[in-house]
Design a protein around this motif. Structure first.
Motif, PDB file in Angstrom:
ATOM      1  N   GLN A 134       5.989   0.729   7.225  1.00  0.00           N
ATOM      2  CA  GLN A 134       6.916   1.027   6.026  1.00  0.00           C
ATOM      3  C   GLN A 134       6.484   2.619   5.570  1.00  0.00           C
ATOM      4  N   ALA A 135       5.160   2.933   6.109  1.00  0.00           N
ATOM      5  CA  ALA A 135       4.882   4.265   5.501  1.00  0.00           C
ATOM      6  C   ALA A 135       5.496   5.664   6.460  1.00  0.00           C
ATOM      7  N   ASP A 136       5.490   6.765   5.806  1.00  0.00           N
ATOM      8  CA  ASP A 136       5.900   7.688   6.365  1.00  0.00           C
ATOM      9  C   ASP A 136       4.642   8.633   7.024  1.00  0.00           C
ATOM     10  N   VAL A 137       3.630   8.378   6.270  1.00  0.00           N
ATOM     11  CA  VAL A 137       2.408   8.784   6.798  1.00  0.00           C
ATOM     12  C   VAL A 137       1.397   7.743   6.390  1.00  0.00           C
ATOM     13  N   PHE A 138       0.465   7.688   7.456  1.00  0.00           N
ATOM     14  CA  PHE A 138      -0.473   6.702   7.531  1.00  0.00           C
ATOM     15  C   PHE A 138      -2.090   7.088   7.856  1.00  0.00           C
ATOM     16  N   LEU A 139      -2.767   7.261   6.713  1.00  0.00           N
ATOM     17  CA  LEU A 139      -4.049   7.703   6.630  1.00  0.00           C
ATOM     18  C   LEU A 139      -5.190   6.670   6.768  1.00  0.00           C
ATOM     19  N   LEU A 140      -5.841   6.813   7.864  1.00  0.00           N
ATOM     20  CA  LEU A 140      -6.947   5.636   8.045  1.00  0.00           C
ATOM     21  C   LEU A 140      -8.242   5.984   7.670  1.00  0.00           C
ATOM     22  N   THR A 141      -9.003   5.156   6.807  1.00  0.00           N
ATOM     23  CA  THR A 141     -10.259   5.459   6.410  1.00  0.00           C
ATOM     24  C   THR A 141     -11.440   5.400   7.245  1.00  0.00           C
TER      25      THR A 141
END
Length: 201
Positions: A134-141
């Motif tokens: 669902q995300a346009d941008v996906f930032l992983l920790t």
């Protein structure tokens, strides 16, 4: 705690920061922030539950002071009317370490029901979640192990989230050419207000 234990804890936190996955998603996130807020005159709406929400509040105030209008929206309160803060050209930044926070998942559906074209940036420690689609941008920790001896209390994860927010803030400042004079207009009081005026003159 003795000095050796403290040094070890600091090392673990530092290692977690250095192992944040770095990829083109940061540029995509900054592109969206500049497009939606600075070109289309929307605002950045940040949301998260619990400790992640507290990190989100800090991000929102830091973005505001550096020229990018932002607000924190509590995901539970969004279900009781606060969703009305969302406008057509806004951008959602959602923070959830587990990626399974019910209120955040529900918030996406609610926001899309109001403005279907609202882009979404997600910061999370879990890549195998429904939010990834669902995300346009996906930032992983990088999903670091918490320094909490129980591996329960958000500690290392919130440190990493804070740093990731700083990356987005600094990247946006550089992209929009934010200056000390711009800072002084938004931060009149205190030491930082005085310092920004000194630099800009």
């Amino acid at each position: 705690m003795n000095q050796q234990e403290i040094t070890s804890l600091l090392q673990r936190e530092a290692d977690a920061i250095l192992h944040i996955p770095v990829n083109e998603q940061y540029d995509r996130a900054i592109d969206l922030i500049v497009e939606r807020i600075h070109h289309k005159k929307g605002k950045l709406v940040i949301s998260g539950m619990g400790k992640a929400g507290q990190i989100g509040q800090n991000m929102a105030t830091t973005f505001c002071s550096t020229g990018t209008p932002a607000i924190f929206m509590h995901p539970s309160e969004a279900q009781h009317g606060d969703l009305g803060i969302l406008q057509e050209n806004d951008l959602l930044l959602l923070i959830t370490n587990s990626g399974k926070t019910r209120e955040i998942i529900e918030l996406i559906d609610l926001a899309k029901g109001l403005y279907p074209e609202t882009p979404i940036i997600v910061i999370t420690g879990n890549k195998d979640i429904v939010l990834a689609q669902q995300a346009d941008v996906f930032l992983l920790t990088g999903n670091p192990k918490e320094v909490c001896p129980l591996d329960l209390t958000p500690t290392t994860s919130t440190t990493v989230m804070t740093v990731m927010g700083d990356i987005l803030v600094v990247g946006t400042m550089k992209r929009i050419g934010f200056t000390a004079a711009d800072y002084a207009k938004r931060h009149h009081g205190g030491y930082l207000g005085d310092k920004s005026r000194e630099i800009s003159h």
